[in-house]
Design a protein around this motif. Sequence first.
Motif, PDB file in Angstrom:
ATOM      1  N   ASP A 622      -4.880   5.110  13.288  1.00 36.24           N
ATOM      2  CA  ASP A 622      -4.507   3.997  12.409  1.00 36.24           C
ATOM      3  C   ASP A 622      -3.505   4.487  11.376  1.00 36.24           C
ATOM      4  OD1 ASP A 622      -4.417   2.024  10.333  1.00 36.24           O
ATOM      5  OD2 ASP A 622      -6.297   1.199  11.083  1.00 36.24           O
ATOM      6  N   ALA A 623      -2.280   3.970  11.439  1.00 33.10           N
ATOM      7  CA  ALA A 623      -1.215   4.447  10.557  1.00 33.10           C
ATOM      8  C   ALA A 623      -1.529   4.199   9.085  1.00 33.10           C
ATOM      9  CB  ALA A 623       0.105   3.776  10.933  1.00 33.10           C
ATOM     10  N   ARG A 624      -2.237   3.111   8.784  1.00 35.18           N
ATOM     11  CA  ARG A 624      -2.555   2.810   7.386  1.00 35.18           C
ATOM     12  C   ARG A 624      -3.537   3.826   6.821  1.00 35.18           C
ATOM     13  NH1 ARG A 624      -4.379  -3.227   8.463  1.00 35.18           N
ATOM     14  NH2 ARG A 624      -5.332  -2.035  10.159  1.00 35.18           N
ATOM     15  N   VAL A 625      -4.536   4.170   7.607  1.00 36.68           N
ATOM     16  CA  VAL A 625      -5.499   5.188   7.153  1.00 36.68           C
ATOM     17  C   VAL A 625      -4.811   6.543   7.051  1.00 36.68           C
ATOM     18  CG1 VAL A 625      -7.656   6.373   7.698  1.00 36.68           C
ATOM     19  CG2 VAL A 625      -7.428   3.929   8.170  1.00 36.68           C
ATOM     20  N   ALA A 626      -3.954   6.851   8.022  1.00 34.13           N
ATOM     21  CA  ALA A 626      -3.259   8.134   8.029  1.00 34.13           C
ATOM     22  C   ALA A 626      -2.377   8.302   6.799  1.00 34.13           C
ATOM     23  CB  ALA A 626      -2.423   8.259   9.300  1.00 34.13           C
ATOM     24  N   ALA A 627      -1.749   7.215   6.348  1.00 35.19           N
ATOM     25  CA  ALA A 627      -0.869   7.285   5.178  1.00 35.19           C
ATOM     26  C   ALA A 627      -1.627   7.701   3.930  1.00 35.19           C
ATOM     27  CB  ALA A 627      -0.199   5.931   4.956  1.00 35.19           C
TER      28      ALA A 627
END
Length: 711
Positions: A622-627
Amino acid sequence: MARSVYVTGIDRGDGRQAVELGVMELLTRQVDRVGVFRPLVHAAAPGENGTDHVVELLRDRYRLDLSPAELYGLTYEEAAALQAAQGQEELVSALVDRFRAVERKCQAVLVLGTDFAGTNIPDELAFNARLANEFGAWVLPVVGGHDEDPQAVIAEVLGAHRAYLDLGCSTLAMIANRVAPGIKQQVQRALSEKLPIPSYVIPEEPALAAPTVAQLVEATDAEVLLGDAAGLTRDVRSFVFGGAMLPTFLDALTEGALVVTPGDRADLVVGSLAAHAAGAPPIAGVLLTLGQHPGPNVMALAARLAPGTPVAVVPEGSWPTAATLTHLEGRLGPASPRKADIALGLFELHVDTAELTKRIELSRSERVTPMMFEHELLERARGDRRHVVLPEGTEERVLRAAEILLRRNICDLTLLGEPEAIRRRAASLGIDLPQDDGTDRAQVRIVDPASSPLRQRFAELYAELRAHKGMTVELALDVVTDVSYFGTLMVQEGIADGMVSGAVHSTAATIRPAFEVIKTSPGASIVSSVFFMCLADKVLVYGDCAVNPDPDAQQLADIAVQSAETAAQFGVEPRVAMLSYSTGTSGSGADVDKVRRATELVRELRPDILVEGPIQYDAAVDARVAATKLPGSAVAGRATVLIFPDLNTGNNTYKAVQRSAGAVAVGPVLQGLRKPVNDLSRGALVQDIVNTVAITAIQSQSPTAAEGTIQ
């Protein structure tokens, strides 16, 4: 604008349904949103909208998300009324509007032209050409060659090409279908010389022309007394009308025959089913006339003799029943999946799909759906056809998968087991294992390990390999009759390129011989596995979810490297996430430290592989969590290869995703062996077996593959 292909013809009986299915397969390999549109359809009954069996087959097989109403334009009756009241321009305008509604939702559209069957359309060829031009579609004309001499076929194809060209159509290619095999090459040479566009000749295939038992039941309004769904899909190759005494009647039976006999002839009913059970010969089914039902004792015996074989009854006598039956021809539809595979195999063998794709100018979709991934597997396996051994030769699912693999020309096969038992089992299931016909199509061999000339050679080899364990040639002669060991030794000796087993055998029974005989590949310290998890819009690789219970850091690093290589081999760009309950430096403990050390080892061993770890699953995908958790990481939020710390976590996670997210799980795929051997789940479906065999064939496609000869 969507790319559209308009498949049409010049008359009835051209068998273009097989071409329509083949074009649909071609389109769905390239893009994930493909539509189907039938401008005109016959009404099912007065006042009804009507449906079409080919459209329903395509909707079912390719899981189209268009509503049934969107797939059709108008019924022929509605079209005739509209044209009579307002003229052809209004009719064409209405059909274009319906087509555009489908086109707006799709990346490509397959249009199925009119069927030239009682349509009452003046100059039907010109009408199809007009619609194709208005739709902005490529035209793919199909000309039937059934019972035609070569000169007639050539003339009709050339005439059709000229007709569509004169009407302003952009012609994709020309196809001559149902051509006698003996004249195929002559026709192909002539068309290639005379036409400025690609031309293909597809030979007649009797299995496509043969009606199924289900089709005959529908046509005669018969009542089915016995039989299962698989039995109803059997092809009816001939008819035997019972009237003689049993000994004479048995001599008249042929493979695939439908027995038609009065319902009071219990001797013929029992005799034909007994012959079927013995495989001498296997029949398609029994149709009882005069509305007479055999007694309960006869039906009970029939059910025990040939379970699944259809027995049905019609009210009419033999003569009117025969008149109905003899005019029926096979057709493609949702109830005939075997015919669909036969049709696709023919299309893919005789049509250059790569050339057609290039002419249509389809660009491959960035999204990868489960169907697209499966299509890619089959296409890659077919492109460099290999030889796979299937030890479980009498298992029903294996036989059904073998038929698909052979019909689709995906790979050559060896089935292990007693030949007569395998052929009898296949015949009782209505499965047709193609014989060697001298063509380039995939072939099957049946080998009995107990009687094979290879037994002595394999025993000597196995005794040598296991001499340190006290193995002798005398003991090995018994060991190698085990189908798993025999199949593994075929792979080891280069007689087969790979092996797939496990439908009825345990994982240990499948892979133990591989550990003993094939062993690990250079540079691999461990054998592991991955699953390809096909989600709605992408494919992820999960490892190891099937083999190693609790790998240490070194083994976990080896699994990660192997999984990255497997991912790349199958077109998935590897970005590796080493999973843990902690991300980055936020946690500590033995389990996290193991994953952290494994990540360091991967970077040392293969600095070219993008890897991140320890990392939690949500941060990995998940790109949002990764950010938030790992900003700036090249892997976090974009991981494609997910490595689980142990078997407990991996196995439960893949099953949870499979069931909860509706993912298609392809595997387990074994990695780390010198030659490919793959295990099946004992609950594997037929399509699972097909996919696993295709993967095994692709794994073996390397320049170092050994060559061997089977006896």
